[in-house]
Enzyme design. Sequence first.
Site, PDB file in Angstrom:
ATOM      1  N   CYS A   1      37.556  41.610  37.659  1.00  0.00           N
ATOM      2  CA  CYS A   1      38.973  41.555  37.271  1.00  0.00           C
ATOM      3  C   CYS A   1      39.146  41.511  35.751  1.00  0.00           C
ATOM      4  O   CYS A   1      40.139  41.996  35.229  1.00  0.00           O
ATOM      5  CB  CYS A   1      39.649  40.360  37.913  1.00  0.00           C
ATOM      6  SG  CYS A   1      38.837  38.820  37.512  1.00  0.00           S
TER       7      CYS A   1
ATOM      8  N   GLU B   1      45.512  34.551  41.559  1.00  0.00           N
ATOM      9  CA  GLU B   1      44.758  35.340  40.562  1.00  0.00           C
ATOM     10  C   GLU B   1      44.735  36.773  41.080  1.00  0.00           C
ATOM     11  O   GLU B   1      44.012  37.078  42.023  1.00  0.00           O
ATOM     12  CB  GLU B   1      43.341  34.781  40.395  1.00  0.00           C
ATOM     13  CG  GLU B   1      43.273  33.301  40.021  1.00  0.00           C
ATOM     14  CD  GLU B   1      43.900  32.980  38.687  1.00  0.00           C
ATOM     15  OE1 GLU B   1      44.099  33.897  37.879  1.00  0.00           O
ATOM     16  OE2 GLU B   1      44.236  31.802  38.466  1.00  0.00           O
TER      17      GLU B   1
ATOM     18  N   THR C   1      48.449  42.120  48.140  1.00  0.00           N
ATOM     19  CA  THR C   1      48.187  41.042  49.097  1.00  0.00           C
ATOM     20  C   THR C   1      48.822  39.743  48.591  1.00  0.00           C
ATOM     21  O   THR C   1      49.362  38.958  49.379  1.00  0.00           O
ATOM     22  CB  THR C   1      46.669  40.851  49.292  1.00  0.00           C
ATOM     23  OG1 THR C   1      46.114  42.097  49.664  1.00  0.00           O
ATOM     24  CG2 THR C   1      46.371  39.827  50.361  1.00  0.00           C
TER      25      THR C   1
ATOM     26  N   LYS D   1      38.985  30.961  53.626  1.00  0.00           N
ATOM     27  CA  LYS D   1      38.775  32.215  54.354  1.00  0.00           C
ATOM     28  C   LYS D   1      38.170  33.225  53.388  1.00  0.00           C
ATOM     29  O   LYS D   1      38.839  33.738  52.502  1.00  0.00           O
ATOM     30  CB  LYS D   1      40.077  32.783  54.922  1.00  0.00           C
ATOM     31  CG  LYS D   1      39.757  33.867  55.954  1.00  0.00           C
ATOM     32  CD  LYS D   1      40.829  34.918  56.110  1.00  0.00           C
ATOM     33  CE  LYS D   1      40.819  35.999  55.077  1.00  0.00           C
ATOM     34  NZ  LYS D   1      39.617  36.863  55.056  1.00  0.00           N
TER      35      LYS D   1
ATOM     36  N   GLU E   1      44.831  50.185  38.885  1.00  0.00           N
ATOM     37  CA  GLU E   1      43.567  49.446  38.812  1.00  0.00           C
ATOM     38  C   GLU E   1      42.513  50.182  39.650  1.00  0.00           C
ATOM     39  O   GLU E   1      42.627  50.229  40.874  1.00  0.00           O
ATOM     40  CB  GLU E   1      43.787  48.039  39.375  1.00  0.00           C
ATOM     41  CG  GLU E   1      42.554  47.181  39.342  1.00  0.00           C
ATOM     42  CD  GLU E   1      42.755  45.819  39.999  1.00  0.00           C
ATOM     43  OE1 GLU E   1      43.466  45.741  41.014  1.00  0.00           O
ATOM     44  OE2 GLU E   1      42.203  44.840  39.474  1.00  0.00           O
TER      45      GLU E   1
HETATM   46  P1  NAD Z   1      42.522  41.903  48.778  1.00  0.00           P
HETATM   47  O1  NAD Z   1      43.853  41.528  48.271  1.00  0.00           O
HETATM   48  O2  NAD Z   1      42.388  43.111  49.600  1.00  0.00           O
HETATM   49  O3  NAD Z   1      41.896  40.724  49.664  1.00  0.00           O
HETATM   50  C1  NAD Z   1      41.709  39.406  49.151  1.00  0.00           C
HETATM   51  C2  NAD Z   1      41.684  38.424  50.303  1.00  0.00           C
HETATM   52  O4  NAD Z   1      42.970  38.393  50.914  1.00  0.00           O
HETATM   53  C3  NAD Z   1      40.681  38.742  51.411  1.00  0.00           C
HETATM   54  O5  NAD Z   1      40.081  37.539  51.862  1.00  0.00           O
HETATM   55  C4  NAD Z   1      41.576  39.331  52.492  1.00  0.00           C
HETATM   56  O6  NAD Z   1      41.033  39.172  53.793  1.00  0.00           O
HETATM   57  C5  NAD Z   1      42.838  38.505  52.320  1.00  0.00           C
HETATM   58  N1  NAD Z   1      44.072  39.100  52.840  1.00  0.00           N
HETATM   59  C6  NAD Z   1      44.368  40.418  52.967  1.00  0.00           C
HETATM   60  N2  NAD Z   1      45.616  40.573  53.485  1.00  0.00           N
HETATM   61  C7  NAD Z   1      46.107  39.328  53.673  1.00  0.00           C
HETATM   62  C8  NAD Z   1      47.349  38.818  54.156  1.00  0.00           C
HETATM   63  N3  NAD Z   1      48.322  39.637  54.533  1.00  0.00           N
HETATM   64  N4  NAD Z   1      47.521  37.483  54.204  1.00  0.00           N
HETATM   65  C9  NAD Z   1      46.554  36.649  53.801  1.00  0.00           C
HETATM   66  N5  NAD Z   1      45.350  37.054  53.337  1.00  0.00           N
HETATM   67  C10 NAD Z   1      45.141  38.389  53.263  1.00  0.00           C
HETATM   68  O7  NAD Z   1      41.612  41.944  47.468  1.00  0.00           O
HETATM   69  P2  NAD Z   1      40.129  42.481  47.350  1.00  0.00           P
HETATM   70  O8  NAD Z   1      40.200  43.958  47.552  1.00  0.00           O
HETATM   71  O9  NAD Z   1      39.235  41.643  48.199  1.00  0.00           O
HETATM   72  O10 NAD Z   1      39.768  42.156  45.830  1.00  0.00           O
HETATM   73  C11 NAD Z   1      40.036  43.021  44.762  1.00  0.00           C
HETATM   74  C12 NAD Z   1      41.294  42.600  44.034  1.00  0.00           C
HETATM   75  O11 NAD Z   1      41.153  41.256  43.588  1.00  0.00           O
HETATM   76  C13 NAD Z   1      41.561  43.407  42.792  1.00  0.00           C
HETATM   77  O12 NAD Z   1      42.938  43.730  42.737  1.00  0.00           O
HETATM   78  C14 NAD Z   1      41.215  42.468  41.655  1.00  0.00           C
HETATM   79  O13 NAD Z   1      41.883  42.687  40.440  1.00  0.00           O
HETATM   80  C15 NAD Z   1      41.586  41.157  42.241  1.00  0.00           C
HETATM   81  N6  NAD Z   1      40.877  40.080  41.550  1.00  0.00           N
HETATM   82  C16 NAD Z   1      41.574  39.326  40.649  1.00  0.00           C
HETATM   83  C17 NAD Z   1      40.924  38.321  39.957  1.00  0.00           C
HETATM   84  C18 NAD Z   1      41.661  37.458  38.971  1.00  0.00           C
HETATM   85  O14 NAD Z   1      41.096  36.472  38.548  1.00  0.00           O
HETATM   86  N7  NAD Z   1      42.877  37.785  38.593  1.00  0.00           N
HETATM   87  C19 NAD Z   1      39.571  38.082  40.190  1.00  0.00           C
HETATM   88  C20 NAD Z   1      38.904  38.868  41.113  1.00  0.00           C
HETATM   89  C21 NAD Z   1      39.571  39.880  41.806  1.00  0.00           C
END
Ligand code: NAD
Length: 476
Positions: free
Chosen positions: A283, A249, A231, A173, A379
């Site tokens: 990230c 991650e 999330t 997804k 962040e």
């Molecule tokens: P997000 O958590 O808002 O969304 C990530 C994914 O989760 C999306 O596909 C979203 O639709 C889905 N999602 C949202 N709510 C959900 C739920 N209740 N159940 C299941 N799926 C759900 O993150 P974002 O805003 O897309 O990305 C930014 C974040 O990602 C930042 O916090 C960043 O640090 C993190 N990130 C971490 C890494 C790493 O390697 N540690 C890498 C890239 C991004």
Amino acid sequence: MQQREMYINGQWVGAISGRTFDTLNPSTAEPLGTVPYAEAADVDAAVRAARAAFPVWSGMTQGERNKVLYRIAALIREHADEMATLEGLEHGTPYKDAFGVCMGAAEKFEWSANAAAALKGDELPVPNANTLSFIKREPVGVIGFITPWNLPTIMTAVKLAPAIALGNCAVLKPPSINSLIGLKFAEVISKAEGLPNGVVNVITGSGSVAGNALASHPDVDMIGFTGSSETGKSILAAAAPTVKKTVMELGGNNPVIIYPDADLDAAIKVLAWRQFNNSGQHCSGPGRYYVHERVYDAFAAKFKVYAESLKIGDPSDKSVDMGPLVSREHQQKVSGYIQGAIDDGATLLFGGEASENGFFITPTILTNCRHDMTAAREEIFGPVAVLIPFTDADDIVALANDSNYGLCAHVWTRDIGAGMKLIGKLHVGAVFINCQMLTNEQPWGTSIRESGIGKEGGTYGLLEFTDAKLVCVNYN
Ligand code: NAD
């Protein structure tokens, strides 16, 4: 406007409900495409397809699977121009970066094929004669992948490639705001001869409905997630009743320590690039800078010169360095952090402007920041450098470690001994000293604090997609 369907069991289908939603172009804020709004029944269809494909795909030899992975890599290269253009349109990645990202995605499939072929089991010592005990590495099964918007194409490749190389089947997804990019990926890899239907399924929808249905589906064996820590906690809760394996991650707020003897030009070249590339939505990028007072002004001045040199604008223009942020919501969140820091006493050295047309924010440098400011504690995930002066090197480890996160840290010093001594003291999953890189071989991720669970990438990441089955045979 593009109208797309989802990819389930080798077929292009709409949502069972017929519902759809639009995605936007972040450079103009105008609608770009319409995609299906998947709900629990659609997720279930995709999981059933993946489950049915699992015996077929996992039953193939590594060599047979690898031929398919190599074809996928070739197809990504062949379609890199279209994929990169779409990544610019739907995510805002400048074309020159997006094209490189697609090349990197292709490489992930080749690297994963080779690394999977090189994996070996272990023979274990046993006290009895005529008894053999060993570990057999087996695929985990059906994996639900939920990816973030910050690096949509590479995040898909870094998850799918090792998982399917080892015989797992997947339901992915993508982030709702980058659904077209996820579906384009499916379209490209679906052309790979020899890829059985159901091995890769891509569904589009919201996190709270489709993502949650995937994370809680009883026939999903593992969840591979990248996204925010908040999330991540919801997903862990959804996955708990069926005790799924999870690799998470999550968020970070990575400290950067600039010692007074640091090579400032070299540091700026790496850190300022990382800060503003992809509009700071990385990230592994710098989160908060602790800069020794003796070099603070010089460092800030060099940062400003770098920021001034960047060309911001339409991602399809091949000379553009920085595009928009991904959404209005994120633009407003980042602007809120900038204003909050100024209200808390920070100085806006450069940038800070948010556009009304499209979701741009100019490269921003905040000076005179303090460790206790919200902008330094949370962040930001945007093109905003938060520069905090420090005097006493003895305090710096405590400040760097004072965070809910523990993803990585950056250290810049010419005294390599001093830098090396910090490795054990910094409570993070990765330490970068006088450089920053992430290659196919390097594992990423950490189980420290709220930054995640498990590894992604490299052989450590590959092993996450296997179950180590213990075998013991008495052949008397
Ligand atoms: P997000 O958590 O808002 O969304 C990530 C994914 O989760 C999306 O596909 C979203 O639709 C889905 N999602 C949202 N709510 C959900 C739920 N209740 N159940 C299941 N799926 C759900 O993150 P974002 O805003 O897309 O990305 C930014 C974040 O990602 C930042 O916090 C960043 O640090 C993190 N990130 C971490 C890494 C790493 O390697 N540690 C890498 C890239 C991004």
